[in-house]
Motif scaffolding. Sequence first.
Motif, short mmCIF file in Angstrom:
data_model
loop_
_atom_site.label_atom_id
_atom_site.label_comp_id
_atom_site.label_asym_id
_atom_site.label_seq_id
_atom_site.Cartn_x
_atom_site.Cartn_y
_atom_site.Cartn_z
N ARG A 75 0.82 -1.21 0.00
CA ARG A 75 0.00 0.00 0.00
C ARG A 75 0.86 1.26 0.00
O ARG A 75 0.57 2.24 -0.70
N GLU A 76 1.93 1.24 0.77
CA GLU A 76 2.77 2.43 0.90
C GLU A 76 3.77 2.59 -0.24
O GLU A 76 4.07 3.72 -0.65
N PHE A 77 4.29 1.47 -0.77
CA PHE A 77 5.38 1.57 -1.74
C PHE A 77 5.07 0.91 -3.08
O PHE A 77 5.92 0.89 -3.97
N GLY A 78 3.88 0.34 -3.22
CA GLY A 78 3.47 -0.21 -4.51
C GLY A 78 3.79 -1.68 -4.72
O GLY A 78 2.99 -2.39 -5.34
N ARG A 79 4.91 -2.12 -4.20
CA ARG A 79 5.30 -3.52 -4.38
C ARG A 79 6.39 -3.85 -3.38
O ARG A 79 6.97 -2.97 -2.74
N ILE A 80 6.68 -5.15 -3.26
CA ILE A 80 7.81 -5.64 -2.46
C ILE A 80 8.84 -6.21 -3.41
O ILE A 80 8.53 -7.06 -4.25
N ASP A 81 10.08 -5.75 -3.30
CA ASP A 81 11.16 -6.25 -4.15
C ASP A 81 12.00 -7.31 -3.44
O ASP A 81 12.49 -8.24 -4.07
N VAL A 82 12.17 -7.12 -2.13
CA VAL A 82 13.03 -8.01 -1.35
C VAL A 82 12.36 -8.27 -0.01
O VAL A 82 11.82 -7.35 0.62
N TRP A 83 12.43 -9.51 0.43
CA TRP A 83 11.98 -9.85 1.79
C TRP A 83 13.12 -10.61 2.46
O TRP A 83 13.51 -11.69 2.01
N ALA A 84 13.68 -10.03 3.51
CA ALA A 84 14.77 -10.68 4.26
C ALA A 84 14.22 -11.12 5.61
O ALA A 84 13.79 -10.28 6.42
N HIS A 85 14.24 -12.42 5.86
CA HIS A 85 13.67 -12.97 7.08
C HIS A 85 14.80 -13.43 8.00
O HIS A 85 15.60 -14.31 7.65
N THR A 86 14.86 -12.84 9.21
CA THR A 86 15.93 -13.17 10.15
C THR A 86 15.42 -13.52 11.54
O THR A 86 16.22 -13.83 12.42
N ALA A 87 14.11 -13.48 11.76
CA ALA A 87 13.56 -13.68 13.11
C ALA A 87 13.85 -15.10 13.62
O ALA A 87 13.63 -16.08 12.91
N ALA A 88 14.33 -15.19 14.86
CA ALA A 88 14.60 -16.49 15.47
C ALA A 88 14.73 -16.34 16.97
O ALA A 88 15.11 -15.28 17.48
N VAL A 89 14.40 -17.42 17.68
CA VAL A 89 14.62 -17.51 19.12
C VAL A 89 15.35 -18.81 19.40
O VAL A 89 15.44 -19.69 18.54
N MET A 90 15.87 -18.95 20.63
CA MET A 90 16.72 -20.10 20.95
C MET A 90 16.42 -20.57 22.36
O MET A 90 15.95 -19.79 23.20
N ALA A 91 16.69 -21.84 22.63
CA ALA A 91 16.51 -22.39 23.98
C ALA A 91 17.62 -23.38 24.26
O ALA A 91 17.96 -24.21 23.41
N TYR A 92 18.19 -23.29 25.47
CA TYR A 92 19.20 -24.24 25.93
C TYR A 92 18.57 -25.22 26.91
O TYR A 92 17.74 -24.85 27.74
N GLY A 93 19.01 -26.47 26.83
CA GLY A 93 18.57 -27.48 27.79
C GLY A 93 18.62 -28.86 27.18
O GLY A 93 18.57 -29.02 25.96
N ARG A 94 18.73 -29.87 28.03
CA ARG A 94 18.57 -31.23 27.54
C ARG A 94 17.15 -31.41 27.03
O ARG A 94 16.20 -30.87 27.61
N PHE A 95 16.99 -32.19 25.97
CA PHE A 95 15.69 -32.30 25.32
C PHE A 95 14.58 -32.63 26.30
O PHE A 95 13.51 -31.99 26.30
N GLU A 96 14.80 -33.61 27.20
CA GLU A 96 13.73 -34.03 28.10
C GLU A 96 13.48 -33.04 29.23
O GLU A 96 12.48 -33.15 29.94
N GLU A 97 14.37 -32.04 29.40
CA GLU A 97 14.22 -31.07 30.46
C GLU A 97 13.70 -29.71 29.98
O GLU A 97 13.33 -28.86 30.79
N ILE A 98 13.68 -29.49 28.67
CA ILE A 98 13.08 -28.27 28.14
C ILE A 98 11.57 -28.42 28.19
O ILE A 98 11.02 -29.41 27.68
N PRO A 99 10.86 -27.48 28.83
CA PRO A 99 9.39 -27.60 28.86
C PRO A 99 8.81 -27.72 27.46
O PRO A 99 9.28 -27.07 26.52
N GLU A 100 7.81 -28.54 27.34
CA GLU A 100 7.20 -28.78 26.03
C GLU A 100 6.76 -27.47 25.38
O GLU A 100 6.93 -27.27 24.17
N ARG A 101 6.19 -26.56 26.17
CA ARG A 101 5.70 -25.30 25.63
C ARG A 101 6.85 -24.47 25.04
O ARG A 101 6.68 -23.79 24.02
N VAL A 102 8.04 -24.53 25.66
CA VAL A 102 9.19 -23.79 25.16
C VAL A 102 9.70 -24.42 23.87
O VAL A 102 9.96 -23.74 22.87
N PHE A 103 9.86 -25.74 23.89
CA PHE A 103 10.33 -26.44 22.69
C PHE A 103 9.42 -26.14 21.50
O PHE A 103 9.89 -25.79 20.41
#
Length: 304
Positions: A75-103
């Motif tokens: 709407r503001e610029f007429g079109r999109i020429d480039v989309w750069a996606h960098t969003a990420a989060v991270m979690a440390y822990g042994r697999f069985e000790e990371i809460p399911e909701r966090v994983f």
Amino acid sequence: MSRTVVVTGATSGIGRAAAQAFAARGDRLVLAARSPEALDQVRAECRAVGATVLTVPTDVTDSARVEELADTAEREFGRIDVWAHTAAVMAYGRFEEIPERVFEQVIRTDLLGAAVVAREALRRLRATGGGTLVLTGSVLGHITAPYMSAYVASKWGLHGLVRTLQQEGRDRPDVRICLVSPGSVDTPVYQQAANHLGWAGRPPPPATDARRVARAVLDCVDRPRREVSVGRLNGLMRLGFTVLPGTYDVLVGPLMRRVGLTGERTPPHDGVVFAPAPAGSAVRGGWGSGLTGLVRLVRNLRSG
């Protein structure tokens, strides 16, 4: 020629560095992340070098909000020429000790959120005659490391998704899909990670400067490639993982504990997995990079 660039994950680390780099060359920017306060900071930085900037608070796990983001850009610029996606989060822990909701939230953000963005970006680029989608993967999309199961699973999944999209997109060469896969990078993501391990994490040295990864993102826009690896030790790690898997598995645990954790105790917490922390948003994490990081690595190994 000035382009319209959407950056998701624009308030910290590689995304913030990429936003600044696109701004410096005169591109029109539409910046997105979860924190309005941090977006205001990045907008001011980019406007200071003369860029035209819009900010749209967006959670990439919400497909409706990502669609609104794309609508705003068009709407503001007429079109999109480039989309750069960098969003990420991270979690440390042994697999069985990371809460399911966090994983599950790490997977939701890092893999499913990337899929939401890719779906919307490709739809817009194909409708308007082409452009470039750059997604940020990781060397951990090719190898594994203990205590990071959710992040590793996400990045392996993202690598598979991108390869599939590239194969499916061969009939549309005007729409380019690139993957930038850094190794260890000096960003705040390690301080902001969820932690259910008990020991704080850090980027294993030598860490790459986030601005170097941002340059790789911009280079993919100018000279699209299937995948670009950024990191001095990426090739060596991938070779060891593939050619000597038994040796790799013996060494990776002790190395991770020695150079991938700080030795600083930390109580269990969810970091920014569920909500942003604007005060922690920055390009650098303060870990050091290049030769400084390599010296630190050698000292750590000797002390062990």
